[in-house]
Design an enzyme around this catalytic site. Structure first.
Site, mmCIF file in Angstrom:
data_model
loop_
_atom_site.group_PDB
_atom_site.id
_atom_site.type_symbol
_atom_site.label_atom_id
_atom_site.label_comp_id
_atom_site.label_asym_id
_atom_site.label_seq_id
_atom_site.Cartn_x
_atom_site.Cartn_y
_atom_site.Cartn_z
ATOM 1 N N GLN A 130 -10.131 -4.545 -3.607
ATOM 2 C CA GLN A 130 -11.188 -4.234 -2.749
ATOM 3 C C GLN A 130 -12.123 -4.354 -3.874
ATOM 4 O OE1 GLN A 130 -12.065 -2.260 0.018
ATOM 5 N NE2 GLN A 130 -14.016 -3.503 -0.544
ATOM 6 N N ASP A 142 -17.255 6.414 -1.089
ATOM 7 C CA ASP A 142 -16.184 6.460 0.056
ATOM 8 C C ASP A 142 -16.241 7.860 0.358
ATOM 9 O OD1 ASP A 142 -14.090 5.455 0.853
ATOM 10 O OD2 ASP A 142 -13.127 5.828 -1.303
ATOM 11 N N ARG A 202 -12.468 -9.022 1.343
ATOM 12 C CA ARG A 202 -11.111 -9.034 0.960
ATOM 13 C C ARG A 202 -10.872 -10.032 1.416
ATOM 14 N NH1 ARG A 202 -9.684 -3.560 1.327
ATOM 15 N NH2 ARG A 202 -7.532 -4.467 0.718
ATOM 16 N N ARG A 229 0.663 -1.048 0.051
ATOM 17 C CA ARG A 229 0.218 -0.520 0.015
ATOM 18 C C ARG A 229 1.213 1.594 0.085
ATOM 19 N NH1 ARG A 229 -5.235 1.277 4.076
ATOM 20 N NH2 ARG A 229 -6.365 -0.254 1.705
ATOM 21 N N CYS A 284 -16.277 0.679 0.762
ATOM 22 C CA CYS A 284 -14.945 -0.234 1.303
ATOM 23 C C CYS A 284 -14.372 -0.079 2.884
ATOM 24 C CB CYS A 284 -13.892 0.477 0.048
ATOM 25 S SG CYS A 284 -13.558 1.959 1.135
ATOM 26 N N HIS A 331 -7.007 0.826 -6.099
ATOM 27 C CA HIS A 331 -7.808 -0.200 -5.017
ATOM 28 C C HIS A 331 -8.126 -1.136 -5.179
ATOM 29 C CE1 HIS A 331 -7.990 -1.210 -1.211
ATOM 30 N NE2 HIS A 331 -8.836 -0.979 -0.809
HETATM 31 N N1 CP Z 1 -11.124 -0.416 2.393
HETATM 32 C C1 CP Z 1 -9.584 -0.262 3.117
HETATM 33 O O1 CP Z 1 -8.839 -0.811 2.200
HETATM 34 O O2 CP Z 1 -9.900 -0.333 4.523
HETATM 35 P P1 CP Z 1 -8.678 -0.140 4.587
HETATM 36 O O3 CP Z 1 -7.993 1.168 4.977
HETATM 37 O O4 CP Z 1 -9.043 -0.194 6.417
HETATM 38 O O5 CP Z 1 -7.321 -1.500 4.522
#
Ligand code: CP
Length: 307
Positions: free
Chosen positions: A132, A224, A291, A102, A263, A129
């Site tokens: 997701q 989101d 996920r 990430r 998400c 993403h």
């Molecule tokens: N949806 C998501 O990526 O959650 P986090 O930021 O908690 O990993």
């Protein structure tokens, strides 16, 4: 198409996306039956931004596949002191079977992938993403067949979740309706790529500034946070986006059996209300669970391809 890395949604073809989603459903039904990382093989999971779901679902998913995860914050490694991503990729490739990261700009993950000899997985960048969206599509598929189903994405659609929704849903042959202010709509390049995909899949993308028009009759409504990680201009963004709040009034325009996705983490009372996220149409916690299953399936598929 050879599947080497998963940096963005269309690194999977439509057929590969369907295979991963089918495997994810199987893995959900038989949670401990798949051992793609038996050995144990190790996977590096690197975070340059905070995370709850991604961190836990990769860590736990790798263990459930019989593997060993090394979950690290970049600041506690030499990355935090400026070691290049290229050198990091070369070193990690000698230790692990896959690298999950990430990070910020997509050029960072591209550099890592260019120099890695093992699969690299995008666990969120500024642009995409894609893990997701695998979970989102798995959640929709538990409700309706993906092809031909409509998904309205409301709010800030110019960032990673908007981009990934447009591309991943197009690959699945869905009809995407973006409801966002002009400055919050997906970039032209993203819409052009979606048009090329939709010429093959029969899906579509429409973009409007009218949230009600976007939601009208939709099978799925997704949103989101209005202020994503690293964004500073929150007062302006709240002003621009407040009429795109997903509340009972907006949701009343969706199909009678519509489901709601987010998400997470949610900013309750901002982009979504308590009534909607806790309401009978919400699937957000199934989405969070998925996920785990979707990423296990993705890792298994990448490792199969790499072997
Ligand atoms: N949806 C998501 O990526 O959650 P986090 O930021 O908690 O990993």
């Amino acid at each position: 198409m050879t599947l080497k890395h998963f940096l963005k949604d269309d690194d999977l073809t439509t057929a590969q996306q369907a295979e991963v989603l089918e495997l994810a459903a199987q893995m959900k039904a038989h949670r401990y039956a798949y051992r793609a990382l038996a050995g144990p093989q190790s996977v590096a999971v690197i975070f340059e931004k905070p995370s709850t779901r991604t961190r836990l679902s990769f860590d736990i998913g790798i263990a459930e596949l019989g593997g060993h995860s090394v979950v690290i914050d970049s600041q506690s490694t030499q990355l935090g002191r400026g070691e290049t991503l290229a050198d990091t990729a070369r070193v990690l490739s000698r230790y692990v079977s896959a690298i999950v990261i990430r990070t910020f700009g997509d050029e960072r993950i591209a550099e890592l992938a260019e120099h890695a000899t093992v699969p690299v997985v995008n666990a969120l960048t500024d642009g995409w993403h894609p893990c997701q969206l695998l979970a989102d599509l798995q959640t929709v598929a538990e409700h309706k067949p993906l092809k031909g189903t409509s998904i309205a994405y409301i709010g800030d659609a110019a960032f990673n979740m908007g981009n990934s929704t447009v591309i991943a849903a197009s690959l699945a042959g869905m009809h995407v309706r973006i409801g966002a202010p002009e400055d919050y709509q997906p970039a032209a390049a993203v819409l052009e790529r979606a048009a090329a995909i939709n010429a093959e899949t029969g899906g579509s993308v429409t973009v409007t500034t009218d949230p009600v028009a976007a939601v009208e009759g939709a099978d799925v409504v997704s949103t989101d946070a209005w202020v994503s990680m690293g964004m500073a201009d929150s007062a302006k963004r709240f002003g621009d986006l407040h009429r795109y709040q997903l509340n009972d009034d907006l949701l009343s325009h969706a199909a009678e059996d519509a489901i709601v996705l987010h998400c997470l983490p949610a900013h309750r009372g901002e982009e979504i209300t308590d009534e909607v996220i806790d309401g009978p149409r919400s699937r957000v916690f199934c989405q969070a669970e998925n996920r785990l299953h979707a990423q296990k399936a993705l890792l298994a598929r990448l490792l199969q391809e790499a072997s």
